[in-house]
Design a protein around this motif. Structure first.
Motif, short mmCIF file in Angstrom:
data_model
loop_
_atom_site.label_atom_id
_atom_site.label_comp_id
_atom_site.label_asym_id
_atom_site.label_seq_id
_atom_site.Cartn_x
_atom_site.Cartn_y
_atom_site.Cartn_z
N ARG A 12 -32.72 -7.41 -8.65
CA ARG A 12 -33.97 -7.91 -9.20
C ARG A 12 -35.11 -6.91 -8.97
O ARG A 12 -35.92 -6.65 -9.88
CB ARG A 12 -34.31 -9.26 -8.57
CG ARG A 12 -35.58 -9.88 -9.14
CD ARG A 12 -35.77 -11.29 -8.65
NE ARG A 12 -37.02 -11.85 -9.18
CZ ARG A 12 -37.43 -13.10 -8.96
NH1 ARG A 12 -36.69 -13.93 -8.24
NH2 ARG A 12 -38.57 -13.52 -9.48
N ALA A 13 -35.16 -6.32 -7.79
CA ALA A 13 -36.20 -5.34 -7.49
C ALA A 13 -36.09 -4.14 -8.42
O ALA A 13 -37.10 -3.61 -8.91
CB ALA A 13 -36.10 -4.90 -6.03
N GLY A 14 -34.87 -3.70 -8.70
CA GLY A 14 -34.68 -2.57 -9.60
C GLY A 14 -35.11 -2.90 -11.02
O GLY A 14 -35.74 -2.08 -11.70
N LEU A 15 -34.78 -4.11 -11.48
CA LEU A 15 -35.18 -4.53 -12.82
C LEU A 15 -36.70 -4.61 -12.94
O LEU A 15 -37.29 -4.21 -13.95
CB LEU A 15 -34.54 -5.88 -13.16
CG LEU A 15 -33.00 -5.90 -13.22
CD1 LEU A 15 -32.51 -7.32 -13.45
CD2 LEU A 15 -32.48 -4.96 -14.29
N GLU A 16 -37.33 -5.10 -11.89
CA GLU A 16 -38.80 -5.17 -11.90
C GLU A 16 -39.41 -3.77 -11.88
O GLU A 16 -40.45 -3.53 -12.50
CB GLU A 16 -39.28 -6.00 -10.70
CG GLU A 16 -38.95 -7.48 -10.85
CD GLU A 16 -39.27 -8.28 -9.60
OE1 GLU A 16 -39.50 -7.65 -8.53
OE2 GLU A 16 -39.26 -9.53 -9.67
#
Length: 301
Positions: A12-16
């Motif tokens: 999720r952090a990477g997608l954000e």
């Protein structure tokens, strides 16, 4: 020493970091194994995608199970498919093939992530027996409704109109179906294929895309408009659908064989011939053919 497991939070952090938000609409092409070890497997990747993006579109094709040879003596120009030698052989293939239904698994070549969505998450799925799509989120119904039996890439066209993006998780542009839309808009990669939509029934389906094994050659042309991050061992890339279509158009307009191989025995050769017919106005979908039709119609008034 083993690398640390990738978690749903990491993903999720990477997608954000790529800039994705709850207003984002993306088509996802993915490889679970590209991340390395994921704590929670495909479910964790799907959870991260659902938590980050507003609308998700996944390939859900079932041609591996439903496809058929061309019927005997059904020959279409530059179609790159073999006909069954006789009706007995065709009927045998029809009997052996699976018929499309909503619970038919996604082609394994598309990865475990779309199959996990189909199997375990709320979604909508199109009913194209060869080239279906799966979608979730706020815009899912609209994307799926854009597909017709005669226009299988309609969901990508609808995603383009929404300002959507192509999200690639550990895969190359060889999986980038949006390039197919770009070439079909220029009369290329439009094949007739055959599938089993229901028990005992076969169907001819137009505008099925062709080969994509040389699509990677588009990468340098998209580099400036693509964002990338690393999540575990996975390279995650985000590119606007509009940019993919623009670059595809420019490349094909410059060369009919752009993004294709030069093997005359490959589907690629048939695609080049389709493009040349389109340019010459011999394809009924080409601008020149449309102009001739309009002129002929006017002369009869």
């Amino acid at each position: 020493m083993h690398s640390a497991a990738v978690t749903a939070r990491d993903i999720r952090a990477g997608l954000e970091q790529l800039g994705l938000t709850r207003t984002s609409a993306v088509i996802v092409h993915s490889s679970l194994s590209s991340f390395g070890h994921v704590d929670g497997g495909a479910d964790a990747v799907v959870d991260a995608l659902l938590a980050t993006c507003g609308t998700l579109l996944f390939p859900g094709a079932t041609s591996h199970a439903t496809r058929l040879p061309a019927p005997p003596q059904v020959v279409r120009e530059n179609n790159a498919i073999a006909c069954a030698p006789d009706w007995a052989s065709f009927d045998a293939a029809l009997s052996k093939a699976a018929h499309f239904h909503q619970d038919l698994p996604v082609n394994r070549n598309l990865g475990l992530i779309p199959e996990t969505v189909r199997r375990d998450r709320q979604h909508v799925r199109s009913s194209h027996p060869y080239f279906s799509y799966i979608a979730t989120g706020a815009g899912a119904d609209d994307l799926i409704a854009a597909q017709r039996l005669d226009w299988p890439l309609g969901p990508i066209e609808a995603l383009w109109q929404r300002g959507g993006h192509v999200l690639q998780l550990g895969v190359s542009h060889a999986t980038n179906t949006t390039i197919h839309l770009g070439e079909q808009q220029l009369g290329r990669g439009r094949f007739y294929r055959y599938a089993k939509p229901a028990p005992g029934v076969w169907m001819e389906l137009p505008n099925i895309p062709g080969a994509s094994h040389r699509f990677d050659t588009i990468e340098p042309h998209l580099r400036s408009s693509t964002r990338q991050v690393t999540i575990g061992a996975c390279t995650a890339s985000l590119t606007p659908v509009a940019e993919v279509l623009t670059v595809t158009r420019h490349l094909i307009e410059a060369s009919p064989s752009a993004l294709l191989c030069d093997d005359r025995t490959c589907q690629c050769f048939a695609e080049v011939q389709q493009r040349l017919r389109y340019i010459a106005g011999l394809d009924e979908r080409s601008p020149a053919a449309t102009t001739r039709y309009d002129e002929a119609a006017a002369s009869r008034r």
